[in-house]
Design an enzyme around this catalytic site. Structure first.
Site, PDB file in Angstrom:
ATOM      1  N   ASN A 145       0.932  -1.354  -0.078  1.00  0.00           N
ATOM      2  CA  ASN A 145       0.005   0.037  -0.001  1.00  0.00           C
ATOM      3  C   ASN A 145       1.031   1.209   0.070  1.00  0.00           C
ATOM      4  O   ASN A 145       0.349   2.286  -0.476  1.00  0.00           O
ATOM      5  CB  ASN A 145      -0.871   0.108   1.221  1.00  0.00           C
ATOM      6  CG  ASN A 145      -0.345  -0.416   2.414  1.00  0.00           C
ATOM      7  OD1 ASN A 145      -0.006  -1.703   2.585  1.00  0.00           O
ATOM      8  ND2 ASN A 145      -0.394   0.456   3.568  1.00  0.00           N
ATOM      9  N   GLN A 173      -4.762  -4.038  -2.280  1.00  0.00           N
ATOM     10  CA  GLN A 173      -4.309  -2.777  -3.017  1.00  0.00           C
ATOM     11  C   GLN A 173      -4.525  -3.110  -4.442  1.00  0.00           C
ATOM     12  O   GLN A 173      -4.214  -2.385  -5.469  1.00  0.00           O
ATOM     13  CB  GLN A 173      -3.139  -2.281  -2.682  1.00  0.00           C
ATOM     14  CG  GLN A 173      -3.061  -1.482  -1.492  1.00  0.00           C
ATOM     15  CD  GLN A 173      -3.966  -0.050  -1.429  1.00  0.00           C
ATOM     16  OE1 GLN A 173      -4.095   0.308  -2.508  1.00  0.00           O
ATOM     17  NE2 GLN A 173      -4.267   0.225  -0.232  1.00  0.00           N
ATOM     18  N   SER A 193     -10.926  -5.480  -0.449  1.00  0.00           N
ATOM     19  CA  SER A 193     -11.850  -4.452   0.253  1.00  0.00           C
ATOM     20  C   SER A 193     -12.311  -3.390  -0.748  1.00  0.00           C
ATOM     21  O   SER A 193     -11.927  -2.869  -1.666  1.00  0.00           O
ATOM     22  CB  SER A 193     -10.834  -3.648   1.488  1.00  0.00           C
ATOM     23  OG  SER A 193     -11.677  -2.805   1.770  1.00  0.00           O
ATOM     24  N   HIS A 195     -13.909  -0.666  -0.901  1.00  0.00           N
ATOM     25  CA  HIS A 195     -13.698   0.793  -0.885  1.00  0.00           C
ATOM     26  C   HIS A 195     -12.373   1.545  -1.729  1.00  0.00           C
ATOM     27  O   HIS A 195     -12.107   2.418  -1.919  1.00  0.00           O
ATOM     28  CB  HIS A 195     -13.735   1.652   0.445  1.00  0.00           C
ATOM     29  CG  HIS A 195     -12.617   1.351   1.484  1.00  0.00           C
ATOM     30  ND1 HIS A 195     -11.647   2.609   1.685  1.00  0.00           N
ATOM     31  CD2 HIS A 195     -12.361   0.209   2.115  1.00  0.00           C
ATOM     32  CE1 HIS A 195     -10.896   2.030   2.426  1.00  0.00           C
ATOM     33  NE2 HIS A 195     -10.915   0.827   2.689  1.00  0.00           N
ATOM     34  N   THR A 231     -26.307  -9.223  11.220  1.00  0.00           N
ATOM     35  CA  THR A 231     -26.816  -8.956   9.763  1.00  0.00           C
ATOM     36  C   THR A 231     -26.060  -8.219   8.788  1.00  0.00           C
ATOM     37  O   THR A 231     -25.437  -7.148   8.926  1.00  0.00           O
ATOM     38  CB  THR A 231     -28.222  -7.787  10.016  1.00  0.00           C
ATOM     39  OG1 THR A 231     -28.870  -8.496  11.119  1.00  0.00           O
ATOM     40  CG2 THR A 231     -29.060  -7.660   8.943  1.00  0.00           C
ATOM     41  N   CYS A 316      -2.875   4.639   6.611  1.00  0.00           N
ATOM     42  CA  CYS A 316      -3.164   4.110   7.852  1.00  0.00           C
ATOM     43  C   CYS A 316      -2.284   4.606   8.748  1.00  0.00           C
ATOM     44  O   CYS A 316      -2.637   4.249   9.840  1.00  0.00           O
ATOM     45  CB  CYS A 316      -3.239   2.605   7.616  1.00  0.00           C
ATOM     46  SG  CYS A 316      -4.156   1.980   6.223  1.00  0.00           S
TER      47      CYS A 316
HETATM   48  N1  PLP Z   1      -4.665  -4.306   3.457  1.00  0.00           N
HETATM   49  C1  PLP Z   1      -3.941  -3.156   2.756  1.00  0.00           C
HETATM   50  C2  PLP Z   1      -2.822  -3.501   1.938  1.00  0.00           C
HETATM   51  C3  PLP Z   1      -4.470  -1.969   2.877  1.00  0.00           C
HETATM   52  O1  PLP Z   1      -3.939  -0.979   2.092  1.00  0.00           O
HETATM   53  C4  PLP Z   1      -5.749  -1.785   3.751  1.00  0.00           C
HETATM   54  C5  PLP Z   1      -6.029  -0.478   3.855  1.00  0.00           C
HETATM   55  O2  PLP Z   1      -5.389   0.716   3.513  1.00  0.00           O
HETATM   56  C6  PLP Z   1      -6.325  -2.592   4.355  1.00  0.00           C
HETATM   57  C7  PLP Z   1      -5.669  -3.993   4.365  1.00  0.00           C
HETATM   58  C8  PLP Z   1      -7.337  -2.310   5.271  1.00  0.00           C
HETATM   59  O3  PLP Z   1      -8.326  -2.340   4.528  1.00  0.00           O
HETATM   60  P1  PLP Z   1      -9.750  -1.691   5.281  1.00  0.00           P
HETATM   61  O4  PLP Z   1      -9.459  -0.365   5.042  1.00  0.00           O
HETATM   62  O5  PLP Z   1     -10.913  -2.173   4.334  1.00  0.00           O
HETATM   63  O6  PLP Z   1      -9.776  -2.260   6.588  1.00  0.00           O
END
Ligand code: PLP
Length: 371
Positions: A145, A173, A193, A195, A231, A316
């Site tokens: 990421n 990613q 994921s 989003h 749910t 993050c």
């Molecule tokens: N794994 C990677 C490589 C990510 O970049 C991210 C979020 O930036 C995640 C996991 C976590 O995903 P989520 O934001 O859906 O918790």
């Protein structure tokens, strides 16, 4: 605003937004027996098929299952916690939702990476050879990421298989930016994921080979085959499904657009700027840039004042000034690592936005006299 932080979260596709809005107006609990419950169930199962289609598997086929979760973080936790009675091997550059298990669970082994941020396959073999536990899990992300560096997952699987280890790949990613085929990669588990590729926040998935009987992560009414009760978030899951379908249909054109923009950006950077992991295979949208002498947080604020959104290292970990464990693992000196800014693009960006960013970049650095 010029948004260059798509690895953090990206724009919800307008069609997905509409679908979610429409569905939110309905009463949809997939556990209900009546007609609206059945409709909800249908929406979830359609999303499962759409997501499976994006990553080269068939949902509910014999080999793989798709377990919906609330986030990539939850999916990563689900797989790691299922191996807490085994030996776990993770790369030194995993996302905190895996890497931070080191603080909570003793005995997890960390696989080294090269100075370009690519996993050291010899180190993986060496660590696996030292393990006498019959239950083993190797977890290596598909693409990082922070740097965008793509990992040799097929080779990881080949080595792990020799030692009888299962393989998990955090594909969060990679999905939506490059072609991801779970079957071809050969992994036992994969995290996705929504989003990150045009879905809304709140829906993600763990894909797992059905031969593993996963222990429940949340106990309750038995949703998601008892693995993850609660749910279902029907609007977000249906949105994830549609986002997956759109990402599959548009992958080639999106990737091409991102590649063109990334090349334009990287070719225009001043000579004092260095791209981390430049020599490695990288995502077509991620550039981690360092310019010595200018702390990343100060840069992020300077860009923000010019209406440009990007992040310092990983989103993050932004807000914290702690050096990134990813850059540490790549042996990048701390004074250099502390200047890293991440520019992560999407197909929504334009050439004009890249040019505006480059002008702002040159201006900011000229003012600071560092380039
Ligand atoms: N794994 C990677 C490589 C990510 O970049 C991210 C979020 O930036 C995640 C996991 C976590 O995903 P989520 O934001 O859906 O918790």
């Amino acid at each position: 605003m010029i948004y260059l932080d798509h690895n953090s979260t990206t724009i919800v596709h307008p069609e997905v937004r509409k679908l979610i809005g429409d569905i939110t107006a309905e009463t949809l609990n997939p556990s209900s027996v009546h007609a609206s419950g059945q409709r909800a169930k249908g929406l979830i199962e359609q999303a499962r098929r759409q997501l499976a289609g994006l990553v080269g598997i068939e949902a509910n086929a014999r080999d793989y299952q798709v377990v919906f979760t609330s986030s990539g973080t939850e999916a990563n936790n689900l797989v790691i916690s299922n191996f807490n009675d085994g030996d776990i091997f993770i790369s030194a550059i995993e996302h905190p939702s895996i890497f931070n298990y080191l603080q909570y669970q003793a005995g997890i082994k960390v696989i080294k990476v090269s100075s370009e941020g690519v996993i050291d396959l010899e180190d993986l073999s060496r660590l696996l050879a030292e393990s006498s536990n019959s239950k083993k899990l190797v977890s290596v992300m598909l693409a990082n990421n922070e740097t965008g560096v793509i990992q040799p997952i097929k080779e990881v699987v080949a080595i792990a298989t020799k030692f009888g280890a299962a393989v998990h790949s955090d594909c969060v990613q990679g999905v939506g930016k490059i072609a991801v085929d779970i079957k071809e990669l050969g992994v036992d588990f994969a995290t996705i994921s929504g989003h990150k590729f045009g879905g809304a926040l709140g829906a993600a998935a763990l894909i797992a080979k059905t031969k593993y009987h996963l222990k429940a992560s949340i106990i309750g009414g038995g949703q998601e085959r008892g693995i993850r009760s609660g749910t279902e978030n029907v609007p977000a899951i249906a949105g994830l499904g549609l986002a997956a379908k759109l990402a599959k249909d548009e992958l080639v054109s999106r990737r091409h657009k991102m590649q063109t923009l990334q090349a334009r950006l990287e070719q225009s950077l001043p000579p004092a700027a260095k791209i981390i992991g430049e020599g490695a295979k990288r995502l077509p949208n991620t550039s981690l840039v360092v310019v010595s002498g200018f702390v990343a947080e100060t840069q992020v604020i300077a860009f923000d004042l010019k209406g440009i959104a990007l992040s310092a290292g990983s989103a993050c970990s932004s807000g914290k000034t702690k050096a990134s464990h990813v850059l540490k693992a790549m042996n990048i000196p701390e004074d250099e690592a502390s200047t890293a800014i991440r520019i992560s693009l999407s197909h929504h960006n334009t050439e004009e936005e890249i040019d505006t960013f480059i002008d702002a970049f040159k201006n900011i650095y000229k003012l600071r006299n560092v380039a």
